[in-house]
Design a protein around this motif. Sequence first.
Motif, PDB file in Angstrom:
ATOM      1  N   PRO A  30      65.330  56.608  39.781  1.00 12.02           N
ATOM      2  CA  PRO A  30      64.722  56.265  41.075  1.00 12.02           C
ATOM      3  C   PRO A  30      64.780  57.462  42.029  1.00 12.02           C
ATOM      4  CG  PRO A  30      66.910  55.299  40.919  1.00 12.02           C
ATOM      5  CD  PRO A  30      66.616  55.943  39.586  1.00 12.02           C
ATOM      6  N   GLY A  31      63.950  57.423  43.037  1.00 13.06           N
ATOM      7  CA  GLY A  31      63.921  58.508  44.012  1.00 13.06           C
ATOM      8  C   GLY A  31      65.208  58.593  44.813  1.00 13.06           C
ATOM      9  N   LYS A  32      65.844  57.465  44.983  1.00 10.57           N
ATOM     10  CA  LYS A  32      67.069  57.415  45.765  1.00 10.57           C
ATOM     11  C   LYS A  32      68.150  56.771  44.884  1.00 10.57           C
ATOM     12  CE  LYS A  32      68.306  55.960  50.389  1.00 10.57           C
ATOM     13  NZ  LYS A  32      67.873  55.154  51.505  1.00 10.57           N
ATOM     14  N   GLY A  33      69.296  57.383  44.765  1.00 10.34           N
ATOM     15  CA  GLY A  33      70.377  56.820  43.966  1.00 10.34           C
ATOM     16  C   GLY A  33      70.469  57.461  42.591  1.00 10.34           C
ATOM     17  N   ALA A  34      71.420  56.976  41.815  1.00 10.20           N
ATOM     18  CA  ALA A  34      71.698  57.550  40.497  1.00 10.20           C
ATOM     19  C   ALA A  34      70.758  56.978  39.436  1.00 10.20           C
ATOM     20  CB  ALA A  34      73.148  57.252  40.114  1.00 10.20           C
TER      21      ALA A  34
END
Length: 187
Positions: A30-34
């Motif tokens: 994902p673009g944000k997160g792991a």
Amino acid sequence: MASTADFKNGLCLEMNNDIYTIVEFQHVKPGKGAAFVRTKLKGMKSGKTLDKTFNAGEKVVTARVERRPHQFLYKDDMGFHFMDSNTFEQIAIQDELIERADLMKEGQMADILIHDETETPLAVELPPFVELMITYTEPGIKGDTATNTLKPATLETGATVMVPLFVDQDTLIKVDTRDGSYSERVK
């Protein structure tokens, strides 16, 4: 031990006192997160499917599973009897370990998945397609090829599959063992 980077379809994992095989997996970033790996697992003992998400790089315990070719001999009240094609040893397998057992005929080859450490059979995998003779079906009428209408047909093993209207009795057909559907007539 393996990590999520080693995932592939068919890999066997040990978890929750069962052995699971990976049916499908998807690496998600994902673009944000792991990043993580979304999997669909099938339990070898229970037969249930499970959706599980692993963190990227997470370590998992793999199970050593061997795929051994066997020939189906016969069925009785003890189960299905198979013979190892290399050692000629016979083994009896219970009905619940065989998916689509009604599509097996004597002399047919199948792969038995055996847990390497305990030497216990986990499942029986049929080949993707089997050729079977139709023993009974309603007669087809000439010109019945225009629509996709199906009719039931009884096979030599006792299984029933839906076939097109133009397929007649005493016809050799190819059946898909993954979903038990008609594939084509054998020439």
